[in-house]
Design a protein around this motif. Structure first.
Motif: not given
Lengths: 330, 206
Positions: A287-291, A300-301, A310-314
């Motif tokens: 999913x990371x590779x796609x986005x 969106x992710x 979680x948003x911070x780490x992402x």
């Protein structure tokens, strides 16, 4: 001297050169401000749309993510101050030599075309070199350098447009300063703008990007020289007498767009290869590779993240992957 | 995904980033290029003479060409300053201590011609702030064209400014002659008046 100290020395020198250029410009045109204050204000205000729209549009052109706003602004300021101020003095000297050496009849038509490409392209592209030296992580290859070159060219173009607007007051006998400034801005933004300095310095800047690439991975120096010579040739065509302006603008615009599309295609192709390899090695998820290459998909992710932490780490991870792609795919 | 991607890929620092010494050498190169262009060309230019003697009766054409141009003929002793001249925009001339300039002015509308005198006064405030432009009076060129002329005065010089509007009404020629005080004033100004009145618009009916 440490690396940090040398970087600070470069940044201080860059600021000093920008200040010098701004002082030269102010010294040349300060009297306009006292005699035609409203027209000077109009000349500046009329360039604001080009400045703001151009700045935003050029930054968006960089795939994956926009370049840092600080260094984008630094390139713009370099073009509008250091390069423009120094070019004013350099051109006056070289153009004077053409008039003395080649005669008034020849030089009246050709002195600009034989002076500005040499002086202005070197002075503008020095800004891209300064950013490479002042911020080693920012320019990774020709595509990055093309964007920064375009921004430096845009800054130069905006300052030059203001200067031409003020000169047009004198060339029209100061009979209607406001109209002279407006007419000049309409021509220089609407007609010549799409093929002016931003296109030339984008091409010259790409050459500096090839030099960066060469320092990291080896390779020939020829592309860098070719880019600089092409930018000078575009400038010569642009200033040459007896060539229809639409042709000049069209040629420059097509060259820069073609170079941009080529570099963008190569960058994205390499980025997809890297993402495939990293996914295969288990370094990143599917999913990371796609986005990660798409601004919209990344947003969106992030929106799907369960919590602010979680948003911070992402977001942090997205940035790490993007930085790695930018370095490796450049 | 617990992997620290940056570490795993080993790409925290860009490979091949310049060493401090290389960075300073590149900085020196940039500063040298900028100094050479910014100071070098003006220095070389100032070392080359900006004086081109003109033959008596030499004709100087000014303007973009065709009907939108004018011609002046200089008398004996005048020389051109090429670095300040341009056949489309104007000429700078010298005769001993006397200086003169001829400028082409483009008008967007014929109705702007009456503003030329006040416009010239404003331009002089930019180009030569110490110079005062007096009130205009009528002058006629040898071709029979009507124009305006008026006195110019400053602390160290005196002279005259003259404006002739072209036959199309969309351009004008502005001429300025200045003589330093105590430099044979009236005779020197007579030389300026001679070439001012010599102005010819080729497109004007004879």
């Amino acid at each position: 001297m440490t690396s940090a100290e040398s970087i600070r020395a470069v940044r201080a020198s860059g600021a000093a050169l920008c200040t010098f250029g701004a002082v030269v410009l102010a010294w040349q045109f300060v009297r306009y401000l006292t005699v035609f204050p409203a027209s000077v204000a109009a000349a500046v205000v009329l360039e604001l749309p080009l400045l703001l729209v151009g700045f935003a549009a050029l930054r968006v052109l960089r795939p994956v993510r926009m370049p840092p706003v600080t260094w984008s602004a630094a390139a713009l300021i370099w073009g509008g101050t250091a390069a423009a101020g120094c070019a004013l003095l350099a051109n006056r000297g070289l153009i004077g030599l053409w008039f003395k050496g080649a005669g008034v009849a020849f030089a009246s038509g050709w002195s600009d075309a034989l002076s500005a490409p040499l002086n202005e392209e070197l002075l503008k592209v020095c800004g891209v070199v300064m950013i490479v030296l002042a911020a080693p992580q920012v320019i990774n290859g020709p595509l990055d350098a093309l964007i920064y070159g375009a921004l430096a060219g845009l800054g130069f173009q905006v300052t030059e447009n203001v200067v031409y607007g003020l000169n047009s007051i004198v060339l029209s006998g100061a009979t209607n300063p406001g109209q002279a400034v407006l007419n000049s801005a309409l021509v220089r933004v609407g007609t010549t703008g799409p093929g002016s300095h931003w296109t030339m310095t984008a091409v010259a800047g790409a050459g500096i990007g090839y030099l960066v690439e060469r320092s990291r991975r080896g390779g020939p120096v020829l592309p860098a020289i070719a880019c600089l010579l092409l930018a000078m040739s575009m400038h010569l065509l642009f200033d040459a007498p007896k060539v229809i302006i639409e042709i000049k603008v069209g040629v420059n615009f097509v060259i820069v767009i073609a170079l941009y599309l080529l570099l963008r295609h190569a960058f994205l192709e390499r980025a997809h290869e890297l993402l495939g390899a990293w996914t295969g090695a288990g370094l990143i998820g599917q999913s990371e590779a796609r986005s990660v290459l798409s601004r919209r998909r990344r947003r969106t992710e992030l929106a799907r993240a369960a919590s602010p932490t979680g948003r911070y780490w992402l977001q942090r991870r997205q940035r790490q992957i993007m930085a790695a792609i930018e370095r490796e795919a450049a | 995904m617990a992997t620290d991607f940056g570490q795993a890929a080993g790409m925290d620092q860009p490979p091949g980033a310049p060493t401090p010494r290389a960075r300073l050498l590149w900085l020196l190169t940039v500063v040298t290029v900028m100094a050479l262009l910014t100071a070098g060309w003006p220095l070389v230019n100032s070392a080359v003479s900006d004086n081109l003697p003109l033959a008596p009766g030499a004709a100087l054409r000014i303007g973009p060409g065709g009907p939108e141009s004018a011609v002046v003929r200089v008398g004996p002793g005048w020389s051109l300053r090429p670095a300040e001249s341009n056949s489309a925009r104007g000429y700078a001339l010298r005769r001993g201590a006397v200086t003169a300039s001829i400028a082409y002015v483009s008008l967007a509308e014929r109705a702007q011609a009456p503003q030329l005198w006040d416009g010239l006064r404003a331009i002089l405030r930019i180009r030569n702030p110490g110079l005062r432009l007096g009130s205009p009076r009528a002058i006629t060129s040898r071709q029979g064209r009507a124009g305006l002329t008026g006195p110019l005065t400053s602390r160290g010089a005196a002279g005259a400014a003259t404006i002739f509007v072209g036959p199309s009404g969309t351009f004008a020629i502005e001429m300025i002659g200045l003589v330093p005080r105590n430099q044979g004033g009236e005779a020197a100004l007579a030389a300026v008046r001679t070439f001012v009145r010599s102005l010819v618009f080729p497109a004007a009916p004879r």
